[in-house]
Design an enzyme around this catalytic site. Sequence first.
Site, mmCIF file in Angstrom:
data_model
loop_
_atom_site.group_PDB
_atom_site.id
_atom_site.type_symbol
_atom_site.label_atom_id
_atom_site.label_comp_id
_atom_site.label_asym_id
_atom_site.label_seq_id
_atom_site.Cartn_x
_atom_site.Cartn_y
_atom_site.Cartn_z
ATOM 1 N N ASP A 97 0.868 -1.187 0.000
ATOM 2 C CA ASP A 97 0.000 0.000 0.000
ATOM 3 C C ASP A 97 0.902 1.233 0.000
ATOM 4 O O ASP A 97 1.675 1.444 0.944
ATOM 5 C CB ASP A 97 -0.889 -0.018 1.238
ATOM 6 N N ASN A 141 -1.141 12.507 -4.396
ATOM 7 C CA ASN A 141 -1.776 12.743 -5.688
ATOM 8 C C ASN A 141 -2.437 14.126 -5.724
ATOM 9 O O ASN A 141 -2.347 14.858 -6.717
ATOM 10 C CB ASN A 141 -2.834 11.669 -5.936
ATOM 11 N N ASP A 187 0.813 9.210 -11.320
ATOM 12 C CA ASP A 187 0.891 8.112 -12.287
ATOM 13 C C ASP A 187 2.332 7.655 -12.476
ATOM 14 O O ASP A 187 2.600 6.458 -12.654
ATOM 15 C CB ASP A 187 0.300 8.549 -13.628
ATOM 16 N N GLU A 219 -3.956 2.354 -5.125
ATOM 17 C CA GLU A 219 -2.536 2.345 -4.741
ATOM 18 C C GLU A 219 -2.174 1.067 -3.998
ATOM 19 O O GLU A 219 -1.146 0.998 -3.335
ATOM 20 C CB GLU A 219 -2.205 3.566 -3.876
#
Length: 259
Positions: free
Chosen positions: A158, A166, A175, A201
């Site tokens: 994770d 993000n 990304d 993620e």
Amino acid sequence: AFSGDDLKSAYLGAEIRPGEGAAGRAIRDRAPVLDHAYDRRSFPAATAEAQAPNVMASLAVPLIRDQVVVGAISLVRFDTAHPFSELELEVVQMLGATVALAITNAELHAAVMEASIRDPLTGTFNRRHFEPSLERMIAARRRLPLNERPPIAAILFDLDLFGAFNKFHGHQTGDAVLRAFGKLLRERFRAGDLVVRYGGEEFVAILDGTGRDDAFRIAEEVRAAFAEQSFRGASGERLSATVSAGCAELGQEDGASEL
């Protein structure tokens, strides 16, 4: 005496380079080759030792689809008194067009199937592939006697605080982080391991034949390697990201133990 089987066994699995032999010439020139005196000294290097007459009649046509050469059809005839005719060449060209279409369709089908089970961003498998693959793996294991069942370990990765990362640095940078982590997983795990992007993620790795302790070691190696990577932000700043991992092992009686 020579037989077609002698040549077939010599060519099976051999590497034919463009320009070598009749097939290689057809591929290189993108044109049919009709040779009434095909000398064995012109054989591709990989088939130089094939059992065949010194001179044969030869015919080869390239397999072309959408302007791309996908292979060649090559025929030889030991009886040089009866070389291949223009009519035979025409027939083989028609056959070649059909074969080229079949090869292209097979490659397209394989590409579509691969795309349907791969996450396009990270290159890992997706959940659509994960669930049936895991079921098959466990079903095969359950068919074995208890004392012969190999361990199966799972690692859940994770990315830490990725939602905030993000939001702050932008999806393009996020990304790039996901692509880098996917690449790290693909390079670190074996081809037989099941590596999946499980969520936004979250990633899962299923290691058949691996126990919990080894899984923990591998997870730690991945964690450390990822922490050493850096990424460039939208303003050119250098960024880093971290990942956390949890490990579990499926026991012989299909009970899970965690670490």
